[in-house]
Design a protein around this motif. Structure first.
Motif, PDB file in Angstrom:
ATOM      1  N   THR A   1      38.315  50.105  36.178  1.00 32.23           N
ATOM      2  CA  THR A   1      38.658  49.496  37.456  1.00 32.23           C
ATOM      3  C   THR A   1      39.968  48.715  37.380  1.00 32.23           C
ATOM      4  O   THR A   1      40.675  48.599  38.387  1.00 32.23           O
ATOM      5  N   VAL A   2      40.303  48.173  36.216  1.00 29.26           N
ATOM      6  CA  VAL A   2      41.528  47.376  36.107  1.00 29.26           C
ATOM      7  C   VAL A   2      42.699  48.190  35.565  1.00 29.26           C
ATOM      8  O   VAL A   2      43.777  47.648  35.339  1.00 29.26           O
TER       9      VAL A   2
ATOM     10  N   ILE B   1      42.266  42.671  40.631  1.00 28.86           N
ATOM     11  CA  ILE B   1      42.724  41.630  39.720  1.00 28.86           C
ATOM     12  C   ILE B   1      44.133  41.198  40.120  1.00 28.86           C
ATOM     13  O   ILE B   1      44.987  42.033  40.459  1.00 28.86           O
ATOM     14  N   SER B   2      44.381  39.904  40.093  1.00 27.73           N
ATOM     15  CA  SER B   2      45.713  39.411  40.430  1.00 27.73           C
ATOM     16  C   SER B   2      46.687  39.735  39.304  1.00 27.73           C
ATOM     17  O   SER B   2      46.295  39.943  38.150  1.00 27.73           O
ATOM     18  N   ASP B   3      47.963  39.774  39.651  1.00 27.58           N
ATOM     19  CA  ASP B   3      48.982  40.039  38.630  1.00 27.58           C
ATOM     20  C   ASP B   3      48.958  38.960  37.554  1.00 27.58           C
ATOM     21  O   ASP B   3      49.175  39.242  36.368  1.00 27.58           O
ATOM     22  N   GLU B   4      48.686  37.722  37.947  1.00 26.08           N
ATOM     23  CA  GLU B   4      48.637  36.619  36.988  1.00 26.08           C
ATOM     24  C   GLU B   4      47.504  36.821  35.986  1.00 26.08           C
ATOM     25  O   GLU B   4      47.690  36.692  34.768  1.00 26.08           O
TER      26      GLU B   4
ATOM     27  N   GLY C   1      32.689  37.661  43.432  1.00 23.93           N
ATOM     28  CA  GLY C   1      33.132  38.018  44.771  1.00 23.93           C
ATOM     29  C   GLY C   1      33.905  39.318  44.799  1.00 23.93           C
ATOM     30  O   GLY C   1      34.697  39.562  45.710  1.00 23.93           O
ATOM     31  N   GLY C   2      33.705  40.156  43.777  1.00 21.27           N
ATOM     32  CA  GLY C   2      34.357  41.459  43.727  1.00 21.27           C
ATOM     33  C   GLY C   2      35.668  41.491  42.976  1.00 21.27           C
ATOM     34  O   GLY C   2      36.209  42.573  42.739  1.00 21.27           O
ATOM     35  N   PHE C   3      36.201  40.320  42.577  1.00 19.99           N
ATOM     36  CA  PHE C   3      37.504  40.266  41.928  1.00 19.99           C
ATOM     37  C   PHE C   3      37.371  39.661  40.525  1.00 19.99           C
ATOM     38  O   PHE C   3      36.479  38.856  40.259  1.00 19.99           O
TER      39      PHE C   3
END
Length: 367
Positions: A276-277, A287-290, A309-311
């Motif tokens: 997924t990532v 996923i955030s870039d950070e 929450g899905g992230f």
């Protein structure tokens, strides 16, 4: 005008198709096909991937599929090892072959050593050697070096691995077993050669079924090849189109599930190297870039992660001290108590599944 899908809508569609909104009752074999294969650079990540997605998954289910040749470990998308059904290995390897062709001379480590050599002759010789018996990288390199004196065995093996569809045969990939990869060609291991007329269109549709809605750039990032825009154009009349919040065009199968963005997403433990990532050009749907810079190391290692929450909101690791097994969960930000409780419960179940013989199990949070 195409409908716009929010990041949350894309997240829920991905979770649904990746069997992460609710555990599935699929068999392990059905799940491998449904998920368009499993990331498998290391032996155990596919087992963790199925554990978090399937009801009551047991390690021997997947191990038996490897031993009976119902699934195979082979380098495919993005130049990395995947675990797939034989039919997908035979259909997809020719499609992603341009990636491997470029790696023959483009690799800075091996390219200078093999410059000027007949690469196809190296591949033919390797095929003949592997037809006689399975060989490890070291064994294959030693045999090839007898034919190309003065060339580093590792450089010759690099050519063979790039130009031949090589399967990593068991016990590699079998839970609880160890050992270096040992290779045979798909022809020798499966008794079948690569599809002579592979369909990029079918592969693109499979990607959308497992990961969509997605852009052409997303599909290319997953596959590791270019020119999928032409494939998307050939399929345009058969597909739905959308836009993301940045205006990028997204493609999807007409009847694919796209849940309500408000659908609850349970807290999850995703295993190391979870696809997924890794399967999008724009990974912010999960996923955030950070956070991605923390989860994925510079040398390509991917930590096990937590979904809240899905992230992705943190990572987890199993630590063994003598005969004690523990899961250490490191959130990146404040996590609601109900989700912390769910993650702790899930981590205990994971330890019971992964390390049933440990004398003690514990879970802690590095808050």
């Amino acid at each position: 005008m195409s409908d716009t899908l929010s990041r949350r809508a894309l997240n829920r569609a991905m979770l649904d198709r990746q069997l992460l909104l609710r555990r599935s009752k699929m068999t392990a074999l059905e799940a491998v096909e449904h998920l368009a294969g499993l990331q498998a650079q290391a032996p155990n990540p596919p087992y963790f991937a199925l554990w978090t997605r399937l009801h009551g998954f047991r390690q021997e289910e997947l191990a038996n599929l490897l031993l009976t040749k119902s699934v195979v470990r082979i380098a495919l998308m993005r130049g990395t090892v995947h675990l797939v059904k034989p039919a997908d290995a035979l259909a997809w390897r020719p499609i992603v072959q341009p990636l491997y062709d470029r790696s023959v001379t483009g690799n800075t480590q091996f390219g200078p050593d093999i410059k000027g050599l007949d690469h196809q002759e190296i591949a033919r010789t390797a095929r003949k050697l592997l037809g006689e018996r399975p060989l490890s990288s070291a064994g294959l390199g030693a045999e090839l070096a007898k034919h190309w004196e003065g060339v580093a065995p590792s450089s010759l093996v690099h050519v063979a691995r790039a130009l031949l569809p090589l399967v990593q045969i068991p016990p590699r990939g079998v839970w609880g077993k160890s050992g270096q990869p040992t290779y045979q060609t798909t022809g020798d291991w499966l008794g079948a050669e690569a599809d002579p007329a592979p369909s990029p269109e079918a592969m693109f549709r499979r990607y959308l079924a497992a990961f969509g809605p997605a852009s052409v750039q997303d599909a290319q990032a997953w596959a590791g090849i270019t020119k999928l825009g032409d494939v998307a154009e050939r399929l345009r009349t058969e597909l739905r189109t959308f836009r993301d919040e940045n205006g990028r065009e997204l493609f999807d199968l007409e009847d694919a599930p796209r849940p309500d963005p408000d659908t609850p997403a349970p807290a999850r433990l995703l295993g190391p190297f979870d696809q997924t990532v890794l399967s999008y050009a724009d990974r912010t749907r999960v996923i955030s870039d950070e956070y991605r810079k923390v989860v994925i190391s510079q040398n390509g290692l991917v930590k096990g992660t937590i979904l809240v929450g899905g992230f992705v909101k943190g990572f987890w690791e199993i630590k063994m001290v003598k005969k004690a097994a523990s899961v250490v969960i490191t959130p990146f930000e404040r996590v609601p108590k109900r989700d912390l409780d769910a993650l702790e419960s899930s981590a205990h179940r994971l330890l019971a599944w992964a390390h049933p013989k440990a004398e003690s199990h514990s879970v802690c949070f590095a808050l």
